[in-house]
Write an enzyme that holds these catalytic residues in place. Structure first.
Site, PDB file in Angstrom:
ATOM      1  N   HIS A 152       0.833  -1.208   0.000  1.00  0.00           N
ATOM      2  CA  HIS A 152       0.000   0.000   0.000  1.00  0.00           C
ATOM      3  C   HIS A 152       0.872   1.264   0.000  1.00  0.00           C
ATOM      4  O   HIS A 152       0.593   2.231  -0.703  1.00  0.00           O
ATOM      5  CB  HIS A 152      -0.917  -0.042   1.227  1.00  0.00           C
ATOM      6  CG  HIS A 152      -1.669   1.232   1.466  1.00  0.00           C
ATOM      7  ND1 HIS A 152      -1.387   2.072   2.529  1.00  0.00           N
ATOM      8  CD2 HIS A 152      -2.681   1.818   0.784  1.00  0.00           C
ATOM      9  CE1 HIS A 152      -2.194   3.112   2.485  1.00  0.00           C
ATOM     10  NE2 HIS A 152      -2.997   2.991   1.444  1.00  0.00           N
ATOM     11  N   GLU A 203       2.198   1.799  -3.418  1.00  0.00           N
ATOM     12  CA  GLU A 203       1.136   2.353  -4.266  1.00  0.00           C
ATOM     13  C   GLU A 203       1.104   3.884  -4.138  1.00  0.00           C
ATOM     14  O   GLU A 203       1.063   4.607  -5.129  1.00  0.00           O
ATOM     15  CB  GLU A 203      -0.203   1.740  -3.856  1.00  0.00           C
ATOM     16  CG  GLU A 203      -1.432   2.360  -4.494  1.00  0.00           C
ATOM     17  CD  GLU A 203      -2.483   2.748  -3.479  1.00  0.00           C
ATOM     18  OE1 GLU A 203      -2.744   3.957  -3.333  1.00  0.00           O
ATOM     19  OE2 GLU A 203      -3.052   1.841  -2.802  1.00  0.00           O
ATOM     20  N   HIS A 204       1.132   4.386  -2.891  1.00  0.00           N
ATOM     21  CA  HIS A 204       1.143   5.839  -2.681  1.00  0.00           C
ATOM     22  C   HIS A 204       2.352   6.468  -3.364  1.00  0.00           C
ATOM     23  O   HIS A 204       2.251   7.491  -4.018  1.00  0.00           O
ATOM     24  CB  HIS A 204       1.228   6.153  -1.174  1.00  0.00           C
ATOM     25  CG  HIS A 204      -0.095   6.255  -0.512  1.00  0.00           C
ATOM     26  ND1 HIS A 204      -0.489   7.385   0.174  1.00  0.00           N
ATOM     27  CD2 HIS A 204      -1.112   5.375  -0.392  1.00  0.00           C
ATOM     28  CE1 HIS A 204      -1.696   7.194   0.678  1.00  0.00           C
ATOM     29  NE2 HIS A 204      -2.106   5.986   0.357  1.00  0.00           N
ATOM     30  N   GLU A 242      -4.321   8.240   7.166  1.00  0.00           N
ATOM     31  CA  GLU A 242      -5.230   7.308   6.490  1.00  0.00           C
ATOM     32  C   GLU A 242      -5.556   6.140   7.419  1.00  0.00           C
ATOM     33  O   GLU A 242      -6.715   5.753   7.581  1.00  0.00           O
ATOM     34  CB  GLU A 242      -4.604   6.806   5.187  1.00  0.00           C
ATOM     35  CG  GLU A 242      -5.553   5.915   4.386  1.00  0.00           C
ATOM     36  CD  GLU A 242      -4.966   5.388   3.073  1.00  0.00           C
ATOM     37  OE1 GLU A 242      -3.794   5.707   2.761  1.00  0.00           O
ATOM     38  OE2 GLU A 242      -5.681   4.652   2.377  1.00  0.00           O
TER      39      GLU A 242
END
Lengths: 401, 443
Positions: free
Chosen positions: A41, A44-45, A116
């Site tokens: 994740h 991905e960012h 997040e």
């Protein structure tokens, strides 16, 4: 996938790499590596960062929007546009195929991702699912949150991001899906040429992924957490022990299981009406099945004033209620409509296409798989799947009760 | 006067054909672009404290049974037979109006085995469910009413479970100070409790016979057939019933601060502004540009400065409610970062007012809107939403006119619109024990 008359063109570029891939052999060096939770994740960012700035700006300059999401199995990058598709495709490939990780940009992202993760910690629906996965699985990394934890993401460095990238972002491990009013051959030619120019047409060595052996029984049968909610929230799961489930076998098992849940606990089932009338569920309650190659489970839930009572009634009735041939046929019709409706939404369509592709299934196998479901299959599926030893229950309780 | 064909020809691919006569409107958008047929019907009634809850219960009870399908299960079985048609009966809020809506989306028979006529069956289903509810001795069945009261109570109490939604609703409540737009579309728990089977049945008859009614159809359908079926089922509304006027909402506060404490992991910062411009206004395209540059996209000032530069948040946005003419800024932040996040946010708002806007910000924002406006025609729900909003507001531009209007907006227009943007209220949801030191920076 050509869709004449559709204004939007929607594309995803997805890698078969998700949160569960935290232990693997790096093909380029042959060395085994264990990486921090949440790194897929994080990666991905960070793919959006380039030396010249954020890729989002390049899409924005064309009026296109972009996004990305990470799941247990996959990471997907996407754009949505109404014109200049070829330019958007070039940017999408560049976004995914030109990593740029630095000490500084990695550190900066830690603050954003921490917010997040904290946002998810305040979402009861997210927590009840997360806790269920930890209860269902003893060792399989699907038990961990996709984003990792505030502590684990703090240990991520540019170097380890590059190792993950080199392992999982090779085209032989990826899928590009484009849906819109387009000429497929033109898209294919453009991509082929670009990959050739980048020297990415050779296959890489096979990726070896290490997963712990998962025992059949659940980790914990009942888990609870207290949060500021108005009513208890419950999620009930049935683990479905699988080994190397893929292709036709996976599709068949998924379709039969979905028909089974529609019959047993769909809104037209007697059991659903009874639970609703007793006030044990609300109108959003439903059950569904999730299948992947190394794990599979069913889950159901929602708000309820009495988690214990709901669990008890379900345990008794799911095993007992009659499944008729008419129920199965009606449910199959309903599933047909759901499949046809998928083609209205490019996002949903791409999602389903990718999900099945990485499980060895072609989208258009669905109709045959559904047509072949029999009454007997559904009954057999229930007997096999709904076993008490495979059940776990996750509850979120209000602060005061 | 016939309803069909009265509108002047409009080549906008978002346009509907139809008209409202005697309080009943039938609007269709015939196209074979979709694999589905969507039917949407809505009664429009003013949102008011004393009727909000009893009105909110009406769709819940329509969902529970009709004369031919008297209980939940038989209705659901009928929907499964219609190839998994999705039926939703809901209460919605637009500005200070409460909408009771029934929505049916079903696969187009052309794409199903045997090519069944799902359209005719769908129109029949929707008309029947809305006009002939299952009544026992003249009222909705008392057990069903009691259950739906319970469900509604839980739904209202459950708003607190979604912190972002809860914080937004609290902001609106504080800004409204008792005016209808601050009410929840479900009304209040104490009012739900007092509803009787007779009261909700009477409310149903009142709404179904007197409230303006709009029907929308999208898909491969025959508009005249829908029009005939609707007008055969529904009596004209009483004389004088028309679309309710939507009044602008003046601000009652200036830089008002409200802080709530809860057991949370993240603070929710919410700022509410009055803007002075609404959908039908000439300045609305400029307001859209204003809000888009400030916080509508990932290239916008709030996203870039609060998230990308300062790493204070995962999300930070600005949104306009074009019906009420309000703007809402939201961000999820650390409790201790309140002052810093406020400072950066207000700096962005000040930059907008001073016209510190780059050519790139203008260009990206325009393009972002153009793409999203063009894709309206890909989604039956968006098409219907846009058409309904225009009918409710008595104006507003379709994409074919809105796109050039956005393209004409200048930095000077935005600066002028910015003069009308005023901070009404700041609402901060923070952790227990973190709220006492929260102070607004001096503007």
């Amino acid at each position: 996938m050509p869709r004449p008359g559709q204004r939007r063109t929607y594309a995803t570029f997805a890698t078969y790499y998700g949160s569960i891939d935290s232990h693997f052999r790096v093909p380029t060096t042959g060395a085994d590596l264990e990486v921090p939770d949440g790194i897929a994740h994080f990666l991905e960012h960070k793919m959006f960062a380039k030396p010249e700035g954020d890729v989002m700006d390049q899409f924005a300059a064309l009026g296109a929007s972009t996004n990305a999401y990470t799941e247990y199995l996959t990471t997907s990058y996407l754009f949505s546009t109404t014109d200049r598709v070829a330019e958007c495709l070039t940017i999408l490939m560049d976004l995914v195929q030109r990593p740029h990780f630095t000490e500084e940009n990695v550190q900066k992202e830690q603050g954003i991702i921490e917010q997040e993760l904290r946002m998810y910690l305040d979402m009861p629906g997210d927590r009840v699912h997360s806790n269920l996965m930890r209860a269902l699985y003893q060792k399989h990394p699907v038990r961990l949150d996709i984003g990792g934890s505030v502590a684990s993401i703090r240990t991520i460095t540019p170097d380890v991001l590059y190792r993950c990238y080199e392992t999982f972002y090779h085209p032989s491990n990826m899928l590009l899906f484009v849906v819109g009013d387009l000429d497929p051959q033109q898209v294919i030619d453009q991509i082929a040429e670009a990959q050739w120019d980048k020297g990415l047409t050779e296959s890489q060595a096979e990726i070896v992924r290490y997963l712990p052996d998962e025992p059949d029984p659940v980790a914990e049968a009942w888990v609870e957490q207290v949060m500021p909610v108005s009513l208890p929230l419950v999620s009930i799961g049935y683990k479905d022990p699988v080994s190397r489930l893929e292709g036709q076998d996976l599709l068949t098992r998924e379709v039969v299981s979905d028909v089974m849940w529609g019959v047993l606990l769909g809104k037209a089932s007697p059991l659903w009406s009874r639970l609703y009338e007793e006030g044990l569920i609300n109108d959003r309650f439903g059950a569904h099945y999730t299948a992947a190659t190394t794990y599979a489970y069913s889950s159901m839930g929602g708000e309820t004033p009495h988690p214990e009572r709901l669990a008890e009634v379900l345990a008794e009735e799911l095993a007992r209620v009659a499944i008729t041939a008419e129920d199965v046929e009606r449910q199959k019709k309903s599933q047909w409509g759901g499949f046809a409706t998928l083609f209205n939404s490019p996002g949903d369509l791409a999602y389903q296409y990718n999900a099945w592709h990485f499980r060895g299934v072609d989208l258009f196998q669905f109709s045959d798989a559904l047509a072949s479901v029999s009454h007997k299959d559904v009954e057999a599926r229930r007997d096999e799947h709904l076993q008490p030893v495979h059940r776990a229950i996750s509850v979120i309780r209000p602060e005061s009760s | 006067m016939r309803g069909l064909g009265q509108d002047k020809p409009n080549h906008d691919p978002n346009a509907f054909v139809g008209a409202t006569e005697q309080g009943i409107g039938v609007y269709t958008h015939a196209t074979d672009r979709f694999k589905t047929i969507s039917l949407h019907a809505v009664w429009i009634t003013p949102l008011a404290e004393d009727t909000a809850s009893v009105t909110a219960l009406v769709p819940s009870l329509l969902r529970r049974g009709a004369r031919r399908w008297p209980d939940w299960r038989s209705m659901e079985m009928r929907l499964e037979e219609l190839y998994g048609a999705a039926f939703r009966a809901a209460v919605e809020k637009v500005g200070d109006q409460q909408l009771v809506s029934c929505h049916l989306e079903m696969p187009d028979g052309r794409f199903l085995p045997g090519h069944p006529d799902t359209l005719a069956a769908g129109i029949e289903f929707l008309n029947h469910v809305m006009s002939e509810p299952h009544l026992v001795e003249g009222t909705f069945p008392p057990e069903a009413v009691a259950q739906e009261q319970e469900t509604m109570t839980r739904r209202i109490q459950g708003i607190i479970n979604d912190k972002a939604q809860y914080a937004t609703l609290r902001l609106m409540q504080v800004m409204a100070e008792g005016r209808p737009f601050g009410l929840s579309r479900y009304g209040r728990v104490e009012d739900v409790a007092t509803v009787t089977p007779l009261a909700v049945t009477e409310r149903y008859w009142e709404v179904s016979r007197q409230a303006p009614l709009l029907f929308f159809g999208v898909g491969a359908l025959d508009g005249e057939a829908l029009e005939r079926a609707v007008r055969a089922t529904w009596q004209p509304r009483p004389a004088g019933v028309g679309m309710p006027p939507m009044a602008p909402v003046p601000g009652l506060h200036q830089r008002n601060l409200v802080v709530d404490e809860q057991e949370v992991n993240q603070g929710k910062l919410n700022l509410g502004y009055t803007t002075g411009a609404r959908l039908p206004d000439a300045d609305y395209p400029a307001l859209m540009m204003y809000a888009g540059i400030l916080g509508g996209f990932s290239h916008s000032k709030l996203f870039v400065n609060v998230r990308e530069k300062a790493s204070l948040a995962y999300y930070a946005y600005a949104r306009v409610d074009g019906v009420l003419g309000l703007m809402h800024i939201g961000a999820g932040i650390e409790f201790k970062d309140f002052s810093e996040a406020m400072r950066i946010t207000e700096q962005q708002v000040a930059d907008m007012a001073a016209g510190r806007i780059t050519e790139q910000e203008m260009d990206f924002t325009r393009r972002g809107y153009v793409t999203s406006l063009k894709t309206t025609e890909d989604s039956p729900g968006s098409l219907i939403g846009l058409q309904m909003q225009r009918l409710l507001m008595g104006g507003g531009l379709l994409p074919a006119d809105l796109i050039p209007a956005l393209e004409r907006v200048t930095v000077e227009d935005i600066r002028r619109v910015a003069e009308g943007v005023s901070l009404d209220t700041v609402y901060f949801l923070t952790a227990k024990g973190e709220g006492h030191d929260v102070r607004l920076p001096v503007s």
